[in-house]
Design an enzyme around this catalytic site. Structure first.
Site, PDB file in Angstrom:
ATOM      1  N   ALA A   1      29.343  72.873  29.440  1.00  9.32           N
ATOM      2  CA  ALA A   1      28.870  72.377  28.004  1.00  9.32           C
ATOM      3  C   ALA A   1      28.111  71.231  28.392  1.00  9.32           C
ATOM      4  CB  ALA A   1      30.184  71.893  27.262  1.00  9.32           C
ATOM      5  N   LYS A   2      28.413  70.269  29.126  1.00  7.39           N
ATOM      6  CA  LYS A   2      27.481  69.049  29.271  1.00  7.39           C
ATOM      7  C   LYS A   2      26.155  69.429  29.997  1.00  7.39           C
ATOM      8  CE  LYS A   2      30.268  65.806  27.988  1.00  7.39           C
ATOM      9  NZ  LYS A   2      29.896  65.246  26.474  1.00  7.39           N
TER      10      LYS A   2
ATOM     11  N   ASN B   1      28.467  62.326  20.599  1.00  5.75           N
ATOM     12  CA  ASN B   1      29.213  61.516  21.384  1.00  5.75           C
ATOM     13  C   ASN B   1      30.757  62.154  21.449  1.00  5.75           C
ATOM     14  OD1 ASN B   1      30.347  59.097  23.223  1.00  5.75           O
ATOM     15  ND2 ASN B   1      31.561  59.121  21.130  1.00  5.75           N
TER      16      ASN B   1
ATOM     17  N   TYR C   1      33.891  72.125  30.692  1.00  5.14           N
ATOM     18  CA  TYR C   1      33.317  70.790  30.509  1.00  5.14           C
ATOM     19  C   TYR C   1      31.702  70.790  31.118  1.00  5.14           C
ATOM     20  CZ  TYR C   1      32.899  65.697  30.102  1.00  5.14           C
ATOM     21  OH  TYR C   1      32.716  64.396  29.724  1.00  5.14           O
TER      22      TYR C   1
ATOM     23  N   SER D   1      27.208  64.666  31.401  1.00  8.02           N
ATOM     24  CA  SER D   1      28.108  64.177  32.285  1.00  8.02           C
ATOM     25  C   SER D   1      27.695  64.609  33.553  1.00  8.02           C
ATOM     26  CB  SER D   1      29.546  64.660  31.748  1.00  8.02           C
ATOM     27  OG  SER D   1      30.459  64.432  32.834  1.00  8.02           O
TER      28      SER D   1
ATOM     29  N   ARG E   1      40.068  56.625  27.360  1.00 10.50           N
ATOM     30  CA  ARG E   1      41.247  57.465  27.476  1.00 10.50           C
ATOM     31  C   ARG E   1      40.825  58.931  28.380  1.00 10.50           C
ATOM     32  NH1 ARG E   1      42.709  60.429  21.782  1.00 10.50           N
ATOM     33  NH2 ARG E   1      40.743  61.586  21.593  1.00 10.50           N
TER      34      ARG E   1
ATOM     35  N   ASP F   1      35.151  60.249  13.460  1.00  3.43           N
ATOM     36  CA  ASP F   1      36.265  60.775  14.599  1.00  3.43           C
ATOM     37  C   ASP F   1      37.287  61.661  13.802  1.00  3.43           C
ATOM     38  OD1 ASP F   1      36.720  59.263  17.416  1.00  3.43           O
ATOM     39  OD2 ASP F   1      38.366  60.602  16.758  1.00  3.43           O
TER      40      ASP F   1
ATOM     41  N   LEU G   1      33.530  55.229  24.074  1.00  3.31           N
ATOM     42  CA  LEU G   1      32.217  54.758  24.058  1.00  3.31           C
ATOM     43  C   LEU G   1      31.584  54.741  22.520  1.00  3.31           C
ATOM     44  CD1 LEU G   1      31.330  57.057  27.159  1.00  3.31           C
ATOM     45  CD2 LEU G   1      30.600  54.755  26.868  1.00  3.31           C
TER      46      LEU G   1
ATOM     47  N   VAL H   1      33.587  67.987  14.570  1.00  9.12           N
ATOM     48  CA  VAL H   1      32.051  68.268  15.135  1.00  9.12           C
ATOM     49  C   VAL H   1      32.065  69.746  15.312  1.00  9.12           C
ATOM     50  CG1 VAL H   1      31.346  65.965  15.552  1.00  9.12           C
ATOM     51  CG2 VAL H   1      32.065  67.853  17.418  1.00  9.12           C
TER      52      VAL H   1
ATOM     53  N   ALA I   1      32.576  55.155  32.001  1.00  7.23           N
ATOM     54  CA  ALA I   1      33.137  54.233  31.272  1.00  7.23           C
ATOM     55  C   ALA I   1      34.592  54.327  31.294  1.00  7.23           C
ATOM     56  CB  ALA I   1      32.646  54.043  29.917  1.00  7.23           C
TER      57      ALA I   1
HETATM   58  P1  NAD Z   1      37.192  59.099  24.011  1.00  2.00           P
HETATM   59  O1  NAD Z   1      38.246  60.080  24.151  1.00  2.00           O
HETATM   60  O2  NAD Z   1      37.738  57.647  23.785  1.00  2.00           O
HETATM   61  O3  NAD Z   1      36.292  59.221  22.816  1.00  2.00           O
HETATM   62  C1  NAD Z   1      36.016  60.647  22.491  1.00  2.00           C
HETATM   63  C2  NAD Z   1      36.219  60.694  20.818  1.00  2.00           C
HETATM   64  O4  NAD Z   1      35.717  61.817  20.192  1.00  2.00           O
HETATM   65  C3  NAD Z   1      37.620  60.372  20.701  1.00  2.00           C
HETATM   66  O5  NAD Z   1      37.802  59.208  19.713  1.00  2.00           O
HETATM   67  C4  NAD Z   1      38.135  61.655  19.958  1.00  2.00           C
HETATM   68  O6  NAD Z   1      39.110  61.615  18.672  1.00  2.00           O
HETATM   69  C5  NAD Z   1      36.637  62.182  19.383  1.00  2.00           C
HETATM   70  N1  NAD Z   1      36.673  63.630  18.913  1.00  2.00           N
HETATM   71  C6  NAD Z   1      37.407  64.824  19.754  1.00  2.00           C
HETATM   72  N2  NAD Z   1      37.143  65.852  19.186  1.00  2.00           N
HETATM   73  C7  NAD Z   1      36.356  65.501  18.097  1.00  2.00           C
HETATM   74  C8  NAD Z   1      35.954  66.638  17.069  1.00  2.00           C
HETATM   75  N3  NAD Z   1      36.060  67.637  17.055  1.00  2.00           N
HETATM   76  N4  NAD Z   1      35.390  65.890  16.060  1.00  2.00           N
HETATM   77  C9  NAD Z   1      35.009  64.776  16.033  1.00  2.00           C
HETATM   78  N5  NAD Z   1      35.548  63.697  16.805  1.00  2.00           N
HETATM   79  C10 NAD Z   1      36.149  64.114  17.907  1.00  2.00           C
HETATM   80  O7  NAD Z   1      36.242  59.359  25.369  1.00  2.00           O
HETATM   81  P2  NAD Z   1      34.917  58.742  25.681  1.00  2.00           P
HETATM   82  O8  NAD Z   1      34.871  58.412  27.244  1.00  2.00           O
HETATM   83  O9  NAD Z   1      34.467  57.508  25.073  1.00  2.00           O
HETATM   84  O10 NAD Z   1      33.873  60.109  25.416  1.00  2.00           O
HETATM   85  C11 NAD Z   1      32.819  59.798  24.946  1.00  2.00           C
HETATM   86  C12 NAD Z   1      31.911  60.955  25.471  1.00  2.00           C
HETATM   87  O11 NAD Z   1      31.417  60.531  26.391  1.00  2.00           O
HETATM   88  C13 NAD Z   1      32.452  62.189  25.535  1.00  2.00           C
HETATM   89  O12 NAD Z   1      31.737  63.087  25.043  1.00  2.00           O
HETATM   90  C14 NAD Z   1      32.675  62.340  27.098  1.00  2.00           C
HETATM   91  O13 NAD Z   1      32.652  63.752  27.421  1.00  2.00           O
HETATM   92  C15 NAD Z   1      31.585  61.646  27.455  1.00  2.00           C
HETATM   93  N6  NAD Z   1      31.537  61.144  28.820  1.00  2.00           N
HETATM   94  C16 NAD Z   1      32.407  60.137  29.059  1.00  2.00           C
HETATM   95  C17 NAD Z   1      32.516  59.484  30.298  1.00  2.00           C
HETATM   96  C18 NAD Z   1      33.249  58.435  30.851  1.00  2.00           C
HETATM   97  O14 NAD Z   1      33.208  57.961  31.931  1.00  2.00           O
HETATM   98  N7  NAD Z   1      34.048  57.841  29.802  1.00  2.00           N
HETATM   99  C19 NAD Z   1      31.861  60.142  31.400  1.00  2.00           C
HETATM  100  C20 NAD Z   1      30.922  61.328  31.038  1.00  2.00           C
HETATM  101  C21 NAD Z   1      30.973  61.780  29.817  1.00  2.00           C
END
Ligand code: NAD
Length: 303
Positions: A169-170, A101, A166, A153, A201, A39, A20, A75, A198
């Site tokens: 936290a969310k 994010n 999770y 989330s 991974r 990242d 995302l 972060v 979305a």
């Molecule tokens: P993703 O794993 O592709 O992206 C998350 C990114 O965060 C990764 O690139 C990772 O390297 C980076 N990251 C992890 N720990 C980190 C840190 N300590 N410092 C800096 N970067 C760090 O997954 P995503 O689905 O794109 O997730 C993005 C956000 O959306 C997350 O917060 C996730 O919880 C939230 N989310 C996603 C979904 C979904 O359906 N994909 C649903 C609900 C919430």
């Protein structure tokens, strides 16, 4: 409609090396924003680190004619979160937009969850959002402008098996943004929360492969773009987005029941009125805790 642009704006996006965050970075950069692509580059459970993902997104933005700089700091600790924001301030002189994010998963049932799984997920999601927001807020306040979008989330809003860490936290992030919205109100700092869906991974273990490819992160990005835009007046709100679906989510409270004049309120009295207490007919939102407290106290005085 005139195209929404981010010319002259500086955006920090955490976890923007993939999924995302990458979609947000590409969208904002394509519309003129200077982007700090942060990242850590670790694996989905938070282990390891790698500079490649953030750098690749920066390269992609630059090769399309945009402006971006990579940040590889985590972060999850305050000092490194401060460095992420400092990258924006040192390179571009300000921070207008912060998209919290970054995320990881360590799913396990409550009984099997190690304290480390709990702490690590809380650190990255809730602490990380607090740290980056705290680090960015003073310069936003000084310039009387800021747009903050954080990521909750459905697991937090509605619950999910195996995600106590999770989900906590969310939902904490939603509460954090409600309070930041209050503190930012006077300074044109808007803080909102998104609830995305979305194929990334983080969801590949729970979504079938053909669904993953259809539920594109790019379908969430327009909502985030709008919430980051100068014209957006919303603050303290939650929005869901995914697969082309967009909706507002909210915490509401029913009209409830007020007992008046009794010296004692018993459990049995509550049970007798339970249908009315549980009813969400005439439910309403509150714009602040003070407003809710005012409503509660007004019942006492019979207003
Ligand atoms: P993703 O794993 O592709 O992206 C998350 C990114 O965060 C990764 O690139 C990772 O390297 C980076 N990251 C992890 N720990 C980190 C840190 N300590 N410092 C800096 N970067 C760090 O997954 P995503 O689905 O794109 O997730 C993005 C956000 O959306 C997350 O917060 C996730 O919880 C939230 N989310 C996603 C979904 C979904 O359906 N994909 C649903 C609900 C919430």
């Amino acid at each position: 409609m005139e195209q929404i642009r981010f010319d002259g704006k500086v955006a920090v996006i955490t976890g923007a090396g993939g999924g995302l965050g990458k979609a947000y970075a590409l969208l904002l950069a394509s519309r003129g924003a200077k982007v700090v692509v942060n990242d850590l580059g670790g694996s989905f459970d938070g282990s390891g680190s790698d500079t490649t993902p953030a750098q690749q997104v920066v390269d992609e933005i630059k090769s399309a004619g945009g402006e971006a700089i990579a940040s590889y700091d985590s972060v999850a600790e305050y000092e490194s979160a401060q460095k992420i924001i400092a990258t924006a301030l040192d390179t571009y002189g300000k921070v207008d937009i912060l998209i919290n994010n970054a995320g990881i998963l360590r799913d396990k049932s409550l009984v099997k969850m190690e304290l480390d799984d709990y702490r690590m997920v809380m650190s990255v999601h809730l602490d990380g959002t607090f740290f980056c927001t705290k680090a960015a807020f003073p310069s936003m306040k000084e310039q009387n402008y800021g747009r903050i979008v954080s990521t909750a989330s459905a697991a937090g809003l509605y619950g999910n098996f195996g995600q106590t860490n999770y989900g906590a936290a969310k939902m904490g992030i939603a509460g954090l943004m409600n309070c930041v919205a209050q503190e930012g109100g006077r300074y044109n700092i808007k803080a909102n929360t998104i609830v995305p869906t979305a194929g990334t991974r983080l969801t590949f273990t729970v979504m079938p492969e053909d669904v993953i490819s259809k539920v594109k992160p790019e379908f969430v990005a327009p909502l985030v773009g709008w919430l980051c835009s100068e014209g957006c007046e919303e603050s303290g709100k939650m929005f869901s987005a995914g697969a082309g679906y967009f909706a507002r989510a909210a915490v509401v409270e029913g009209a409830g029941v007020t007992f008046g004049g009794e010296n004692e309120i018993t459990i049995e009295m509550l049970i007798e009125k339970m249908d009315q207490i549980k009813s969400l007919d005439s439910a309403r939102e509150y714009s602040s805790a003070m407003e809710q407290a005012g409503t509660v106290l007004s019942k006492m005085s019979g207003e």
